[in-house]
Design an enzyme around this catalytic site. Structure first.
Site, PDB file in Angstrom:
ATOM      1  N   SER A   2      24.308  -0.152  33.178  1.00  0.00           N
ATOM      2  CA  SER A   2      24.286  -1.210  32.172  1.00  0.00           C
ATOM      3  C   SER A   2      22.869  -1.457  31.654  1.00  0.00           C
ATOM      4  O   SER A   2      22.270  -0.578  31.075  1.00  0.00           O
ATOM      5  CB  SER A   2      24.915  -2.484  32.738  1.00  0.00           C
ATOM      6  OG  SER A   2      25.054  -3.471  31.760  1.00  0.00           O
ATOM      7  N   ASP A  38      23.883  -3.252  24.749  1.00  0.00           N
ATOM      8  CA  ASP A  38      23.172  -2.650  25.871  1.00  0.00           C
ATOM      9  C   ASP A  38      23.554  -1.176  26.001  1.00  0.00           C
ATOM     10  O   ASP A  38      24.394  -0.674  25.253  1.00  0.00           O
ATOM     11  CB  ASP A  38      23.439  -3.451  27.150  1.00  0.00           C
ATOM     12  CG  ASP A  38      24.901  -3.467  27.560  1.00  0.00           C
ATOM     13  OD1 ASP A  38      25.759  -3.199  26.702  1.00  0.00           O
ATOM     14  OD2 ASP A  38      25.181  -3.756  28.735  1.00  0.00           O
ATOM     15  N   ASP A  42      25.433   0.749  27.723  1.00  0.00           N
ATOM     16  CA  ASP A  42      26.831   1.199  27.787  1.00  0.00           C
ATOM     17  C   ASP A  42      27.730   0.404  26.843  1.00  0.00           C
ATOM     18  O   ASP A  42      28.950   0.512  26.911  1.00  0.00           O
ATOM     19  CB  ASP A  42      27.368   1.142  29.214  1.00  0.00           C
ATOM     20  CG  ASP A  42      27.419  -0.268  29.788  1.00  0.00           C
ATOM     21  OD1 ASP A  42      26.526  -1.059  29.466  1.00  0.00           O
ATOM     22  OD2 ASP A  42      28.336  -0.579  30.565  1.00  0.00           O
ATOM     23  N   ASP A  99      28.750  -2.692  26.380  1.00  0.00           N
ATOM     24  CA  ASP A  99      29.766  -3.680  26.728  1.00  0.00           C
ATOM     25  C   ASP A  99      29.260  -5.107  26.529  1.00  0.00           C
ATOM     26  O   ASP A  99      29.998  -6.061  26.754  1.00  0.00           O
ATOM     27  CB  ASP A  99      30.285  -3.475  28.159  1.00  0.00           C
ATOM     28  CG  ASP A  99      29.229  -3.660  29.228  1.00  0.00           C
ATOM     29  OD1 ASP A  99      28.042  -3.817  28.889  1.00  0.00           O
ATOM     30  OD2 ASP A  99      29.597  -3.650  30.425  1.00  0.00           O
TER      31      ASP A  99
END
Length: 604
Positions: free
Chosen positions: A168, A320, A322, A324
């Site tokens: 993340s 961010d 990834d 999400d």
């Protein structure tokens, strides 16, 4: 140096206090047990070179499963590090449990995706090979893709589990695996503990080369299929309205452009540009301040804001690595060349809650049976907005979007309207069971376009919510406590909050202490305790004498730190002069931070 000599050297280092005692058992295991034989020479070399600090960091504990899976710093060896062994154990433990849980099921499958971090593709192929060796079919996203696309893929392909390789918003040194169940949500009890049991007892990792697994049909690439299906499922979650808004989008060197850009285009937004310096897919995050791609950090917006002011953009969106989570910056007024501001996760949550509920109400698709979900550490402005629209707010949840996903299914997904958490995570719709930065980008862009058509800025619209619901202001303080000493300090501090909490914070009496680990509420004036309804977890909330003002304390599930969430509020009457309200609550938050830091320093 032989393993026996290395073990003796470790004993001596512990006597000399160069290593903590807890490291011995783990190092000894890696030196002597067959399951770690591939790493023995590397461990011996570190011992021979007396690299005690590295060994202490790598072996003082066994890396746990937290709110986001198994996450940590990458290092070639070590029980507390992300490496082939700890990732392999995670995948093997998952495979073993999936097979055991689904006894008698004819075929099993797992979806796997990965982001732009260092070694993400390697770890993804490693996990795929382990699943394939266990006879579990792998649906593989063969390029950088977003975490919500992995959650969607699990549901779309009817998989029994899923793995997302990402850390993340952590620093470039880190990586992780997020483990998903058949619902598309990250694993929840009892599955999480059952998987952990098998991970901790993993003796042999059985793997198949990735190319061989492909040849045998045990790995199937589904990237194009998921791209198309995800867009078809998530895109319709938006609402009709104006589309005249100029957007600058930054993926922060991550995967977001592949999800965000098609979704905004499909929704009718054609004036969207990717911010050039952040466009490169790189695990080093080279052009982000501090090389940490966290949309919670307002400093990441400094350079994009300069470009936006110069070129007349109306909005900046950031996701961010990834994709999400969503971060937002926008002009303070309708003048795009003037001052800009960034928004906290709580402010974005309030803006989107209000937008989604209002649009649903206008469409006649909202009823008192519908509900919004938030966590215990997300602003209660979300609850107030929900009450205004006569919908339920399910808000008694621990931190972690998996608990929002669980609440969706428990309360009926057909009645779910919106889910949010203060750490910039948002979801609308049923297509997946994790937060989605792409759909949040779409909703926020729709809101910005609607407001622009009325000559109103996002900041001004947020002020109108404060006038209506009272001024809410929140702050998050992170206390980093790394390594073995840090873990002990975290344990001592959490115990102090439970056993001898502060009696006063920022000039306000602490009226009540809610301990969610023991599910007990204590009235501080009388000392009387009562059962505390709600979830069980390592969370403490200190309620202050003025209603709506409180502090929440919890250890992070993904990083070595304690998080202190501070919530302040003024009632509607005291919130009409927002400048004055801002001064009052800013001073209160400063007092809370100062008092909490002093308490922490005295009790670590």
């Amino acid at each position: 140096m032989t393993p026996a000599e290395a073990t003796q050297a470790v004993r001596q280092a512990i006597e000399e206090k160069r290593l903590v005692p807890s490291a011995f058992e783990n190092i000894e295991a890696w030196l002597t047990e067959d399951r770690y034989s591939d790493y023995r020479d590397q461990v011996i070399a570190l011992i021979a070179d007396e690299r005690w600090q590295e060994l202490d960091d790598a072996f003082w504990t066994i890396i746990p499963f937290g709110t986001g899976g198994r996450r940590g710093q990458m290092y070639p060896v070590g029980s507390n590090m992300i490496n082939d062994r700890t990732i392999g154990e995670s995948a093997q433990g998952l495979a073993d449990y999936v097979i055991e849980y689904n006894q008698g099921k004819e075929s099993l499958s797992c979806a796997i995706a990965y982001d732009t971090r260092h070694r993400s593709r390697h770890f993804a192929e490693l996990c795929a090979g382990i699943m394939a060796a266990a006879g579990i079919k792998v649906y593989f996203l063969d390029d950088y893709r977003a975490t919500p696309q992995l959650s969607f893929a699990v549901r779309h392909k009817g998989c029994d589990c899923g793995i997302m390789v990402t850390a993340s918003h952590n620093p470039p040194s880190d990586n992780a695996v997020k483990v998903y169940w058949s619902s598309g949500a990250q694993v929840l009890p009892p599955h999480d503990k059952n998987i952990i049991d098998r991970v901790m007892n993993c003796q042999q990792i059985r793997s198949m080369p990735f190319a061989e697994a492909q040849e045998k049909g045990l790995v199937e690439f589904i990237t194009a299929e998921i791209d198309e299906a995800f867009l078809a499922a998530a895109g319709p979650q938006g609402f009709a309205g104006p589309k005249d808004v100029k957007v600058l989008y930054t993926p922060l060197h991550g995967v977001g452009a592949e999800a965000v850009m098609p979704m905004l285009k499909q929704d009718g937004f054609n004036d969207v540009k990717v911010y050039g310096p952040h466009e490169e897919k790189s695990g080093d995050f080279p052009n982000v301040p501090g090389h940490v791609s966290n949309p919670e950090n307002k400093h990441i917006f400094k350079q994009p804001i300069s470009e936006a002011q110069a070129q007349g953009y109306d909005l900046i969106l950031a996701t961010d690595p990834d994709c999400d989570r969503l971060g937002v910056a926008a002009p303070v007024t309708a003048d795009t060349s003037g001052p800009w501001t960034t928004f906290t996760g709580n402010q974005i949550a309030a803006l989107l809650t209000d937008y989604v509920l209002r649009k649903r109400a206008e469409a006649g698709t909202l009823s008192p049976e519908h509900y919004v979900i938030k966590t215990l550490v997300t602003t209660n402005l979300v609850r107030s907005i929900s009450e205004e629209h006569s919908v339920r707010c399910v808000g008694d949840l621990l931190v972690g979007f998996k608990f929002i996903a669980k609440a969706m299914d428990a309360n009926g997904p057909d009645l779910f309207v919106f889910g949010c958490e203060e750490s910039h995570g948002y979801l609308v719709g049923q297509y997946c069971r994790d937060k989605d930065g792409a759909v949040a980008c779409m909703l926020l862009t729709e809101l910005a376009a609607e407001l622009k058509s009325k000559g109103v800025s996002l900041a001004q619209h947020l002020e109108s919510l404060y006038h209506k619901h009272g001024y809410h202001k929140e702050h998050l303080l992170n206390l980093f406590m790394k390594g073995s000493e840090g873990m002990a300090a975290m344990t001592r501090l959490m115990s102090a909050f439970r056993e001898s909490p502060p009696s006063e914070l920022a000039g306000l009496k602490v009226a009540q202490v809610r301990d969610y680990l023991n599910n007990v509420s204590t009235d501080t004036a009388s000392g009387q305790t009562s059962p505390l309804a709600g979830p069980t977890g390592n969370l403490i909330i200190l309620d202050l004498a003025e209603t709506g003002n409180y502090v929440a304390v919890r250890p992070s599930g993904t990083e070595p730190k304690i998080k202190l969430y501070m919530f302040t509020k003024l009632d509607q009457a005291a919130s009409q002069d927002l400048d004055q309200a801002e001064q009052v609550l800013s001073a209160r938050l400063e007092g809370l931070e100062s008092d909490m830091e002093a308490f922490a320093a005295a009790n670590q």
